[in-house]
Design an enzyme around this catalytic site. Structure first.
Site, PDB file in Angstrom:
ATOM      1  CE  LYS A  22       0.950   1.253   4.465  1.00 54.26           C
ATOM      2  NZ  LYS A  22       1.723   2.439   4.842  1.00 54.26           N
ATOM      3  CG  LEU A  46       6.292   0.164   0.231  1.00 54.53           C
ATOM      4  CD1 LEU A  46       7.142  -0.644  -0.758  1.00 54.53           C
ATOM      5  CD2 LEU A  46       5.431   1.176  -0.537  1.00 54.53           C
ATOM      6  CG  ASP A  80      -0.607   0.263   8.432  1.00 52.38           C
ATOM      7  OD1 ASP A  80      -1.378   1.113   8.905  1.00 52.38           O
ATOM      8  OD2 ASP A  80       0.529   0.532   7.983  1.00 52.38           O
TER       9      ASP A  80
HETATM   10  O1  C5P Z   1       0.372  -0.859  15.019  1.00 54.64           O
HETATM   11  P1  C5P Z   1       1.783  -1.175  14.685  1.00 54.64           P
HETATM   12  O2  C5P Z   1       2.316  -2.338  15.487  1.00 54.64           O
HETATM   13  O3  C5P Z   1       2.038  -1.341  13.246  1.00 54.64           O
HETATM   14  O4  C5P Z   1       2.630   0.088  15.138  1.00 54.64           O
HETATM   15  C1  C5P Z   1       4.027   0.087  15.190  1.00 54.64           C
HETATM   16  C2  C5P Z   1       4.482   1.266  16.032  1.00 54.64           C
HETATM   17  O5  C5P Z   1       4.164   2.485  15.356  1.00 54.64           O
HETATM   18  C3  C5P Z   1       3.790   1.375  17.377  1.00 54.64           C
HETATM   19  O6  C5P Z   1       4.457   0.618  18.342  1.00 54.64           O
HETATM   20  C4  C5P Z   1       3.889   2.854  17.664  1.00 54.64           C
HETATM   21  O7  C5P Z   1       5.179   3.207  18.104  1.00 54.64           O
HETATM   22  C5  C5P Z   1       3.732   3.467  16.275  1.00 54.64           C
HETATM   23  N1  C5P Z   1       2.334   3.851  15.951  1.00 54.64           N
HETATM   24  C6  C5P Z   1       1.775   4.934  16.593  1.00 54.64           C
HETATM   25  N2  C5P Z   1       0.500   5.311  16.269  1.00 54.64           N
HETATM   26  C7  C5P Z   1      -0.205   4.651  15.326  1.00 54.64           C
HETATM   27  C8  C5P Z   1       0.362   3.548  14.662  1.00 54.64           C
HETATM   28  C9  C5P Z   1       1.646   3.177  15.000  1.00 54.64           C
HETATM   29  O8  C5P Z   1       2.394   5.576  17.451  1.00 54.64           O
HETATM   30  N3  C5P Z   1      -1.430   5.058  15.031  1.00 54.64           N
END
Ligand code: C5P
Length: 290
Positions: free
Chosen positions: A10, A98, A135
Site C-alpha cells: 500500500k 509499504l 495497518d
Molecule cells: O500498530 P503497529 O504495530 O504497526 O505500530 C508500530 C508502532 O508504530 C507502534 O508501536 C507505535 O510506536 C507506532 N504507531 C503509533 N500510532 C499509530 C500507529 C503506530 O504511534 N497510530
C-alpha cells in the site's frame, strides 16, 4: 491440500496525525491505496504445528514474524486442530512504509480461513487483524480506504475516478526507517504532530470527484517532518520526481519508500528512466498501474 495468495503493498496518499493518545499510539486519519506489487504466500495443510519458511534469510521465522503470529491467532480463535506449513516469498522491501508485513499477516488470516473453510465472520477477522498491527485490517479488503483511530478503523471507498489511467513509481532507497522511531521523533514537530482533522476526507472527496488538480494540494504525510530531516536524500528524490513528470511525489507511511504518481504509463516509465540516469539503479524501484 495446498493454496497460494498474493500479498500486495500500500501507499498512503495522506497520513495526517492528529495527536498522541494516552495508550502511546497516535490518533490519525489516512487514505490508503493498494499497489499491485506482491509478496507470495504458499500454504500446505500438515497434521500439526505452524512451520514458516521464508525466501529472505534475514527475516525471523518464529513468532517474531507477523505471519506466524497471525497463524497462532487464527488457530486459537477457529479451534482448527490441524497445522500449516507456510512459505513466504518476500519481494517487497522491509521497513519501507509499504505495509508489507501487515499485508502478509492479513493474507495469512484470509488464506487460512479459505484453506480450512472456516468462514470466520468479517468482524472476527478484523478483530484479530487489529491486534496484529494498525495497518493489518486495511489488507483484509481490496478497495482504497479511509482509516482512522490508530489506523485500524477502515472505511472502504470506491476506486478513485481521478486515478484512472495513472501509474505509480516506487523507490526504496536501500535503507529502512523504524516506525516507532518516526512516531517518537514527530514530537519535535508540534505542527505536524497535531494535524487538523478532516483533511483525509477532503482528499478522498476530491479524488472521487475527479478533481486531481485540487486533490494534489492535499497529499500530505506528517511523518515526513522527522524522516526527511534525517534523510535529506528523500527530499532530493521528491524534487527530482516533481521536476520530471510526477503529479505528486511523497513518502509512504513512515518511509523510507518515496512514490510518484504520473498521469500515464509512458510518463511513469520516462520518469523512472530519468531517475535511474540521475541516481543509478541500485535502489529497488518499480512502475505499475494504480
Ligand atoms: O500498530 P503497529 O504495530 O504497526 O505500530 C508500530 C508502532 O508504530 C507502534 O508501536 C507505535 O510506536 C507506532 N504507531 C503509533 N500510532 C499509530 C500507529 C503506530 O504511534 N497510530
Amino acid at each position: 491440500m495446498a493454496a497460494e495468495r498474493l500479498s500486495p503493498c500500500k501507499v498512503n496518499f495522506i497520513l495526517n496525525i492528529l495527536g498522541r493518545r494516552p495508550d502511546g499510539f497516535h490518533e490519525l486519519e489516512t487514505l490508503m491505496h493498494h499497489v499491485q506489487v506482491h509478496d507470495r504466500l504458499e500454504f500446505e495443510i500438515i497434521p500439526s504445528g505452524i512451520h514458516l519458511t521464508c525466501s529472505d534469510p534475514t527475516l525471523p521465522t518464529d513468532s517474531q514474524n507477523l505471519v506466524v503470529r497471525a497463524a497462532e491467532k487464527f488457530f486459537a480463535l477457529s479451534g482448527v486442530s490441524q497445522g500449516i506449513r507456510i512459505h513466504l516469498q518476500k519481494n517487497l522491501p522491509l521497513a519501507a512504509g509499504l505495509g508489507g508485513g501487515s499485508s502478509n499477516a492479513a493474507h495469512t488470516l484470509l488464506g487460512l480461513d479459505e484453506i480450512f473453510r472456516t468462514s470466520l465472520p468479517t468482524g472476527e477477522l478484523h478483530g484479530l487483524a487489529a491486534t496484529l498491527g494498525s495497518d493489518v485490517p486495511f489488507f483484509l479488503q481490496d478497495n482504497p480506504a479511509l482509516a482512522v483511530g490508530r489506523g485500524e478503523e477502515v472505511h472502504s471507498l470506491a476506486p478513485f475516478k481521478s486515478l484512472d489511467g495513472c501509474y505509480i513509481f516506487l523507490v526504496y532507497p536501500g535503507f529502512g526507517v523504524s516506525t516507532p522511531w518516526a512516531y517518537k521523533n514527530l514530537a519535535r514537530f508540534p505542527e505536524h504532530l497535531n494535524g487538523r482533522a478532516g483533511r483525509a476526507r477532503q482528499l478522498a472527496d476530491a479524488l472521487t470527484r475527479g478533481d486531481f488538480d485540487g486533490a494534489k494540494l492535499d497529499f500530505y504525510n506528517s511523518l515526513e517532518a522527522p524522516v526527511l530531516e534525517k534523510y535529506p536524500l528523500l527530499k532530493l528524490f521528491q524534487r527530482f520526481m516533481l521536476e520530471n513528470g510526477a503529479e505528486v511525489a511523497m513518502m509512504s507511511g513512515s518511509g523510507s519508500t518515496t512514490f510518484a504518481i504520473t498521469e500515464s504509463k509512458s510518463a511513469g516509465e520516462k520518469l523512472a528512466e530519468k531517475f535511474r540516469g540521475k541516481f543509478g539503479d541500485s535502489c529497488w524501484q518499480t512502475v505499475v498501474p494504480l
